[in-house]
Design a protein around this motif. Structure first.
Motif, short mmCIF file in Angstrom:
data_model
loop_
_atom_site.label_atom_id
_atom_site.label_comp_id
_atom_site.label_asym_id
_atom_site.label_seq_id
_atom_site.Cartn_x
_atom_site.Cartn_y
_atom_site.Cartn_z
N ALA A 3 -71.80 -69.35 -32.47
CA ALA A 3 -72.70 -68.19 -32.38
C ALA A 3 -72.07 -67.10 -31.53
CB ALA A 3 -74.05 -68.61 -31.82
N ARG A 4 -71.46 -67.49 -30.41
CA ARG A 4 -70.81 -66.54 -29.51
C ARG A 4 -69.62 -65.87 -30.22
NH1 ARG A 4 -70.72 -69.70 -25.61
NH2 ARG A 4 -68.69 -70.63 -25.93
N GLN A 5 -68.84 -66.65 -30.96
CA GLN A 5 -67.68 -66.10 -31.68
C GLN A 5 -68.14 -65.12 -32.76
OE1 GLN A 5 -65.82 -69.75 -32.92
NE2 GLN A 5 -64.49 -69.81 -31.12
N ILE A 6 -69.24 -65.43 -33.41
CA ILE A 6 -69.78 -64.54 -34.44
C ILE A 6 -70.21 -63.22 -33.81
CG2 ILE A 6 -71.68 -64.24 -36.08
CD1 ILE A 6 -71.52 -67.37 -36.44
N ARG A 7 -70.88 -63.27 -32.65
CA ARG A 7 -71.29 -62.04 -31.96
C ARG A 7 -70.07 -61.22 -31.54
NH1 ARG A 7 -75.01 -65.62 -29.64
NH2 ARG A 7 -73.76 -65.75 -27.75
N ILE A 8 -69.02 -61.89 -31.08
CA ILE A 8 -67.79 -61.19 -30.69
C ILE A 8 -67.18 -60.51 -31.90
CG2 ILE A 8 -65.40 -61.52 -29.90
CD1 ILE A 8 -66.54 -63.75 -28.04
N ALA A 9 -67.14 -61.19 -33.03
CA ALA A 9 -66.60 -60.60 -34.27
C ALA A 9 -67.41 -59.38 -34.67
CB ALA A 9 -66.60 -61.64 -35.39
N SER A 10 -68.72 -59.45 -34.50
CA SER A 10 -69.57 -58.31 -34.83
C SER A 10 -69.26 -57.12 -33.93
CB SER A 10 -71.04 -58.70 -34.68
OG SER A 10 -71.87 -57.59 -34.90
N HIS A 11 -69.08 -57.38 -32.63
CA HIS A 11 -68.74 -56.29 -31.71
C HIS A 11 -67.38 -55.69 -32.04
CE1 HIS A 11 -72.24 -56.82 -29.26
NE2 HIS A 11 -71.92 -58.06 -28.95
N LEU A 12 -66.43 -56.54 -32.40
CA LEU A 12 -65.11 -56.03 -32.80
C LEU A 12 -65.21 -55.17 -34.05
CD1 LEU A 12 -62.82 -59.13 -32.20
CD2 LEU A 12 -62.75 -56.95 -30.99
N ASN A 13 -66.03 -55.59 -35.00
CA ASN A 13 -66.22 -54.81 -36.22
C ASN A 13 -66.85 -53.46 -35.90
OD1 ASN A 13 -66.27 -54.56 -39.20
ND2 ASN A 13 -68.49 -54.50 -38.85
N GLU A 14 -67.84 -53.45 -35.00
CA GLU A 14 -68.44 -52.18 -34.59
C GLU A 14 -67.39 -51.26 -33.97
OE1 GLU A 14 -71.85 -52.61 -32.02
OE2 GLU A 14 -72.59 -54.29 -33.22
N TRP A 15 -66.57 -51.83 -33.10
CA TRP A 15 -65.54 -51.04 -32.43
C TRP A 15 -64.53 -50.49 -33.44
CZ3 TRP A 15 -60.22 -52.38 -31.44
CH2 TRP A 15 -59.58 -51.46 -30.62
N LEU A 16 -64.09 -51.34 -34.35
CA LEU A 16 -63.10 -50.91 -35.35
C LEU A 16 -63.67 -49.88 -36.31
CD1 LEU A 16 -61.41 -54.33 -36.12
CD2 LEU A 16 -60.39 -52.38 -34.92
N SER A 17 -64.97 -49.94 -36.54
CA SER A 17 -65.63 -49.01 -37.47
C SER A 17 -66.09 -47.73 -36.79
CB SER A 17 -66.85 -49.69 -38.10
OG SER A 17 -66.48 -50.86 -38.77
N SER A 18 -65.98 -47.64 -35.48
CA SER A 18 -66.50 -46.49 -34.76
C SER A 18 -65.70 -45.24 -35.10
CB SER A 18 -66.47 -46.74 -33.26
OG SER A 18 -65.15 -46.74 -32.77
N PRO A 19 -66.38 -44.11 -35.18
CA PRO A 19 -65.68 -42.87 -35.54
C PRO A 19 -64.72 -42.40 -34.45
CG PRO A 19 -67.97 -42.42 -35.01
CD PRO A 19 -67.81 -43.90 -35.01
N GLY A 20 -64.90 -42.85 -33.22
CA GLY A 20 -64.03 -42.42 -32.13
C GLY A 20 -62.71 -43.15 -32.06
#
Length: 65
Positions: A43-60
């Motif tokens: 569950a923790r690894q899945i949340r980390i992957a989600s945060h990484l995806n958000e970061w990689l998808s960020s417009p900045g």
């Protein structure tokens, strides 16, 4: 022969959050031990992957020059 594309009704982030929550719910009903630890770690690894995806998808985010 290829499979038809699966159409999702939820966003990637919603599906990931649901998957992580399901792992946490499963772990709640188990006694402390290896199986519960594994589910909580997943569950923790899945949340980390989600945060990484958000970061990689960020417009900045800028590509390296």
């Amino acid at each position: 022969m290829s499979r038809p594309a699966k159409i999702h009704t939820k966003s990637f982030d919603e599906r990931v959050a649901d998957f992580s929550e399901a792992k946490v719910r499963q772990a709640q009903f188990l006694p402390h031990g290896e199986e519960r630890d594994t589910l909580e770690r997943e569950a923790r690894q899945i949340r980390i992957a989600s945060h990484l995806n958000e970061w990689l998808s960020s417009p900045g985010l800028r590509s390296p020059s």
